[in-house]
Scaffold this active site. Structure first.
Site, PDB file in Angstrom:
ATOM      1  N   HIS A   1      -4.417  -5.368  -2.601  1.00  0.00           N
ATOM      2  CA  HIS A   1      -4.181  -4.915  -1.240  1.00  0.00           C
ATOM      3  C   HIS A   1      -5.145  -5.594  -0.280  1.00  0.00           C
ATOM      4  O   HIS A   1      -6.345  -5.335  -0.298  1.00  0.00           O
ATOM      5  CB  HIS A   1      -4.329  -3.395  -1.152  1.00  0.00           C
TER       6      HIS A   1
ATOM      7  N   SER B   1       0.826  -1.201   0.000  1.00  0.00           N
ATOM      8  CA  SER B   1       0.000   0.000   0.000  1.00  0.00           C
ATOM      9  C   SER B   1       0.863   1.256   0.000  1.00  0.00           C
ATOM     10  O   SER B   1       0.343   2.361   0.050  1.00  0.00           O
ATOM     11  CB  SER B   1      -0.931   0.005   1.215  1.00  0.00           C
TER      12      SER B   1
END
Length: 95
Positions: free
Chosen positions: A37, A16
């Site tokens: 993610h 991220s």
């Protein structure tokens, strides 16, 4: 990357913090790079961001969505080139 994966391989980036496009530039196939993610803790959180890079092909995004569903996650596409948590971190630093 090209030394370790065959041409046409899909690279799923699980970060991220780094820009998906920056990672895609390390390969001759940037169209095969996307972000995945998993929110923490991954075994509890259902949301999965499937992040589109500038050059990511639709079929590469579709495999990310399918993988998320197979893992019993709630996959959602991000149209931006960095993952949501990195954008929110930037906003917090600016504010």
């Amino acid at each position: 990357m090209d030394r370790f994966a065959h041409k046409g391989a899909v690279l799923a980036v699980n970060t991220s913090f780094l820009d998906v496009d920056a990672i895609a530039q390390a390969t001759t196939c940037p169209y095969g790079v996307r972000g995945l993610h998993f929110f923490s803790p991954a075994h509890v959180m259902k949301l999965l961001e499937v992040v589109r890079g500038r050059d990511t092909r639709p079929e590469v995004m579709a495999t990310g969505m399918a993988l998320g569903k197979r893992l019993r996650k709630l996959p959602r596409v991000r149209q931006t080139y960095a993952m949501w948590t990195s954008w929110t971190a930037c906003v917090r630093r600016i504010a």
